[in-house]
Design a protein around this motif. Structure first.
Motif, short mmCIF file in Angstrom:
data_model
loop_
_atom_site.label_atom_id
_atom_site.label_comp_id
_atom_site.label_asym_id
_atom_site.label_seq_id
_atom_site.Cartn_x
_atom_site.Cartn_y
_atom_site.Cartn_z
N THR A 3 31.08 21.21 16.19
CA THR A 3 31.08 20.09 15.26
C THR A 3 29.84 19.24 15.48
N LYS A 4 29.14 18.98 14.43
CA LYS A 4 27.95 18.16 14.52
C LYS A 4 28.33 16.71 14.72
N PRO A 5 27.41 15.91 15.27
CA PRO A 5 27.70 14.49 15.42
C PRO A 5 28.02 13.84 14.08
N LEU A 6 28.82 12.78 14.14
CA LEU A 6 29.24 12.11 12.91
C LEU A 6 28.05 11.58 12.13
N VAL A 7 27.05 11.03 12.81
CA VAL A 7 25.91 10.48 12.10
C VAL A 7 25.13 11.58 11.39
N GLU A 8 25.08 12.79 12.00
CA GLU A 8 24.37 13.90 11.36
C GLU A 8 25.12 14.36 10.12
N ARG A 9 26.44 14.47 10.23
CA ARG A 9 27.22 14.89 9.07
C ARG A 9 27.17 13.85 7.95
N ALA A 10 27.23 12.55 8.36
CA ALA A 10 27.16 11.50 7.34
C ALA A 10 25.81 11.49 6.63
N THR A 11 24.74 11.72 7.42
CA THR A 11 23.39 11.75 6.81
C THR A 11 23.25 12.93 5.86
N ALA A 12 23.77 14.09 6.28
CA ALA A 12 23.67 15.27 5.41
C ALA A 12 24.47 15.07 4.12
N TRP A 13 25.66 14.51 4.23
CA TRP A 13 26.47 14.29 3.03
C TRP A 13 25.81 13.27 2.11
N THR A 14 25.25 12.21 2.68
CA THR A 14 24.57 11.19 1.86
C THR A 14 23.36 11.78 1.16
N ARG A 15 22.59 12.64 1.88
CA ARG A 15 21.42 13.25 1.26
C ARG A 15 21.84 14.16 0.11
N GLU A 16 22.91 14.92 0.30
CA GLU A 16 23.39 15.81 -0.76
C GLU A 16 23.82 15.01 -1.99
N GLN A 17 24.56 13.93 -1.77
CA GLN A 17 24.99 13.11 -2.90
C GLN A 17 23.82 12.43 -3.58
#
Length: 788
Positions: A157-171
């Motif tokens: 599982t990736k760090p929460l900040v990495e997942r949040a950044t990736a999701w924000t970039r996708e959106q």
């Protein structure tokens, strides 16, 4: 009806504050006079702890306490059962503080000794130092030991900040496309930076042994044994062999570290000593040169060599002068004595003179003897005379020579004395100048002497330290007294003690919980609390009546169980407080809050009065939440609100029921004009209209704290019956009622309903509850429980 409490037993309580009846005048409302509310239900406070109250609370919640204690004890037992055995290995070290060298190189060189306690504490800090423990971790490979470094769980599982950044970039790309606005791009870049920091922290944590060192320190104990100089090293682990290895490695690594420290200190000390000795030698030579130069300059030495100083010279000259004076006096006296003795020289001690005198005496004796036989012309006499004359001449010449020699010696002594006097005078004339220049000379000599002594001391210390460098097989300051052994018996955990501690803690937690419940609930359970807060003198007790699982109205319970404690208590209430209402009386029944049982009490009082021969009508004045309408199916019929609004006559609003021996007036429909016209005058007019047909009007009012309708009814009624429910009404409710206004004790009657006497007596409440055990058997006679 309101909550329809089912009751069982009754009684009447006379308070200590007096007796009489109370009521609620309009527009004021009853308040407490001269008393203050308590924070919880119980007896009045006294000096010191109230043990009766404590015991009552504990007894009241004994079941809850038992459940909590059992649950927490079982939980503690389960937790203790999960604990694994631990083993402890130990070693003992003896610290010889007289040889401790945990100091600077200068202190090591100068043989400084630290205080005993400080030295031992320093050794303990070295034992627990990161250097020693890190070497232990490396030697035993503890980083790969599961007890010190549990294997990391497989977590992709990736760090929460990495997942949040990736999701924000996708959106963001979905909304704005490939080109993102500047603020959004800045936010995403900041998220990428935080992601890199998170990965860097994880990498550093994986490569670091700080976690292993922390676990090692937690289980490592290093302490002084009593007041001795013995250090105890203990380590506790699940594996007994690991515990022994850790202690052994820590001790040996500590000794190696200590040995290396001593060697480094000795090497530093030797270098420091050699440098210091070279400097001191130069300083001593320079100081000696300065002393010699100053001596020569001041004339305090002879011919430039280390001779006598001027002061010593002067003293010696004076001594020589005294000797010369004595010699001169003897020589002069001897010369004068010889001169007085004349040519005889009798006092001359010369051997030549003595021999000549002996020769003259011998010749004179022989001449005297020969003169008796021969005459002056005899050749023998003439020969002896010639020899005597020659001997006397030689004697006189020798005496004159000796006298001259003595006179010459006296003259020499006089000249020597005069010479010494001149030298002393010269020395004394220059003594002042010499004394002034002697002060810095003494200072220089003292400095030179101190440096010379320090040099000698450092030379001796250098030889000692060099000798110690060759004898460092083991640190002489610390000795291993007892080596660590592999433990065979576990040192913990102490399961029985932990269970006892868990049991004691569960009891404490349970007691804390029940007292918290008691304090936060603040439920009314004693008549003393009602009297204290409302300031009334009498509180009537209406006990709870058990119908064995079925529920019913209090008026029906009174009708179906006429010989129960509840029925007796209702009769006592009516006779003692409500029988003196006159030919036509009115009674307002109210409470502080809903669900206190005021409607049930209204119907029960009406039932008692009706069975006593009174014509009773119950008037429901709770327009907002009418209960009588639903109990007697009167919702579709006209009620009091219709009479107030003028849409119904008095005869139209009075209704009867086959279930009750009294009449009823329901509240009717709730209309705004009804509330506006509802007042004391209207109630007086209502009672005047009912008086020809009824002897007693019972008003079932709204809760006193909810709306102001109850105060209007209480102001118009002849008496007020205030209902508080045991275990339901709170002290805050009573205090709020007391704050509404003053009490008219002529009209006010306080009643506590739904009292569970069995629980109250078992929980230690004071008052009428204690009589429950005595009355239960009498009222438990089933032959008396016959329906009419």
């Amino acid at each position: 009806m309101d909550n329809l409490p089912q009751t069982n037993h009754g009684g009447h309580v006379q308070g200590q504050g007096g007796h009489g009846h109370g009521g609620l005048p309009a527009p004021a409302w009853p308040t407490q006079v001269g008393h203050a509310p308590r924070e919880f239900d119980g007896p009045a406070p006294a000096m010191g702890p109230d043990f009766r109250f404590i015991l009552r609370v504990l007894s009241a919640h004994k079941t809850l306490i038992g459940i909590i204690v059992l649950a927490l004890t079982l939980l503690s037992a389960f937790g203790v059962s999960l604990m694994k055995d631990k083993y402890t290995s130990e070693a003992l070290l003896l610290v010889d503080n007289r040889q401790v060298r945990v100091v600077r190189a200068e202190d090591q060189a100068l043989n400084s000794i630290t205080p005993e306690d400080g030295a031992i504490l320093s050794e303990i800090e070295i034992l627990k130092s990161t250097a020693v423990l890190a070497q232990t971790v490396q030697d035993l490979k503890l980083t790969s030991n599961a007890e010190f470094n549990p294997p990391a769980q497989a977590d992709d599982t990736k760090p929460l900040v990495e997942r949040a950044t990736a999701w924000t970039r996708e959106q963001a790309h979905a909304v704005w496309g490939e080109t993102l606005p500047g603020p959004v791009e800045a936010v995403l870049e900041h998220g990428d930076g935080m992601t890199k920091d998170a990965h860097l922290r994880e990498t550093r944590a994986a490569d670091s042994i700080d976690g292993v060192l922390d676990r090692l320190r937690r289980n490592l104990e290093v302490a002084i044994v009593g007041r001795s100089r013995v250090i105890q090293v203990r380590y506790t682990a699940r594996d007994p062999e690991l515990a022994q290895k850790v202690v052994d490695t820590v001790v040996h690594r500590y000794m190696e570290t200590r040995q290396q420290m001593d060697r480094d200190l000795s090497t530093s000390a030797v270098a420091w000593l050699e440098d210091r000795i070279a400097t001191l030698r130069k300083d001593v030579a320079e100081a000696d040169t300065k002393v010699d130069a100053l001596r020569f300059k001041a004339g305090l030495v002879k011919n430039g060599t280390n001779g006598l100083m001027a002061t010593t010279e002067l003293e010696q000259a004076r001594l020589r002068l005294a000797d010369a004076a004595a010699v001169r006096a003897r020589a002069v006296a001897q010369a004068q004595a010889l001169e007085r003795s004349g040519a005889g020289g009798g006092s001359i001690a010369s051997p030549v003179v003595a021999q000549l005198r002996a020769t003259v005496a011998s010749i004179s004796t022989e001449l005297a003897q020969m003169s008796r036989q021969y005459g002056p012309k005899h050749p023998r006499i003439q020969e002896l005379q010639a020899r005597l004359n020659e001997a006397n001449s030689s004697l006189q010449q020798e005496v004159r020579h000796e006298i001259g020699g003595v006179r010459e010696a006296a003259n020499v002594a006089i000249e020597q004395e005069n010479a010494l006097k001149g030298m002393i005078a010269k020395l004394e004339s220059g003594y002042q100048t010499m004394t002034e220049e002697a002060v810095p000379l003494r200072t220089l000599e003292a400095e030179a002497q101190a440096k010379r002594q320090l040099l000698d001391s450092l030379l001796g210390r250098l030889e000692e330290v060099q000798a110690q460098q060759d004898n460092r097989a083991f640190p002489t300051a610390v000795k291993l007294v007892s080596a660590p052994q592999v433990p065979h018996e576990p040192s913990g955990p102490f399961r029985i003690l932990l269970l006892l501690a868990g049991f004691a803690a569960s009891i404490a937690i349970a007691v804390f919980i029940v007292f918290g419940i008691e304090l936060f609930q603040r439920r009314i359970r004693t008549p003393e609390t009602v009297r204290r807060i409302l300031g009334v003198g009498t509180v009537h007790i209406v006990p709870h009546h058990s119908t064995r699982g079925s529920r019913g109205r209090l008026d029906q319970i009174f009708q179906n169980h006429p010989f129960s404690l509840f029925s007796e208590s209702m009769r006592a209430l009516f006779r003692n407080n409500l029988a003196d209402l006159g030919p036509v009386g009115s009674l307002a029944v109210t409470s502080a809050r809903p669900q206190d049982g005021k409607t049930s009490m209204s119907l029960a009082v009406a039932q008692v009065a009706a069975q006593a021969g009174r014509r009773v009508v119950v008037v429901d004045t709770d327009f907002r939440r009418s209960r009588i309408d639903g109990l007697f199916n009167l919702s579709a019929k006209k009620g009091l609100s219709d009479w107030i609004s003028g849409t119904a006559t008095l005869d139209e609003i009075v209704h009867s029921s086959d279930d009750a021996p009294f009449a009823m007036i329901p509240a009717g429909r709730l209309m705004p004009e009804t509330l506006d016209r509802f007042n004391v005058d209207g109630l007086v007019h209502l009672m005047a209209g009912l008086s020809p047909h009824f002897d007693l009007v019972v008003f079932d009012t709204a809760p006193a704290l909810a709306v102001s309708d109850a105060r209007i009814v209480c102001g118009a009624a002849s008496k007020v019956l205030f209902v508080s429910r045991w275990g339901h009404t709170t002290a805050s409710d009573l205090q709020a009622v007391a704050d509404l206004g003053p009490i008219d004790h002529r009209k006010f009657v306080a009643v506590m309903t739904d009292v569970n006497l069995k629980k109250a007596a078992s929980r230690g409440y004071q008052g009428p509850y204690n009589s429950y055990m005595a009355t239960r058997k009498y009222y438990g006679d089933t032959s008396l429980r016959t329906a009419p």
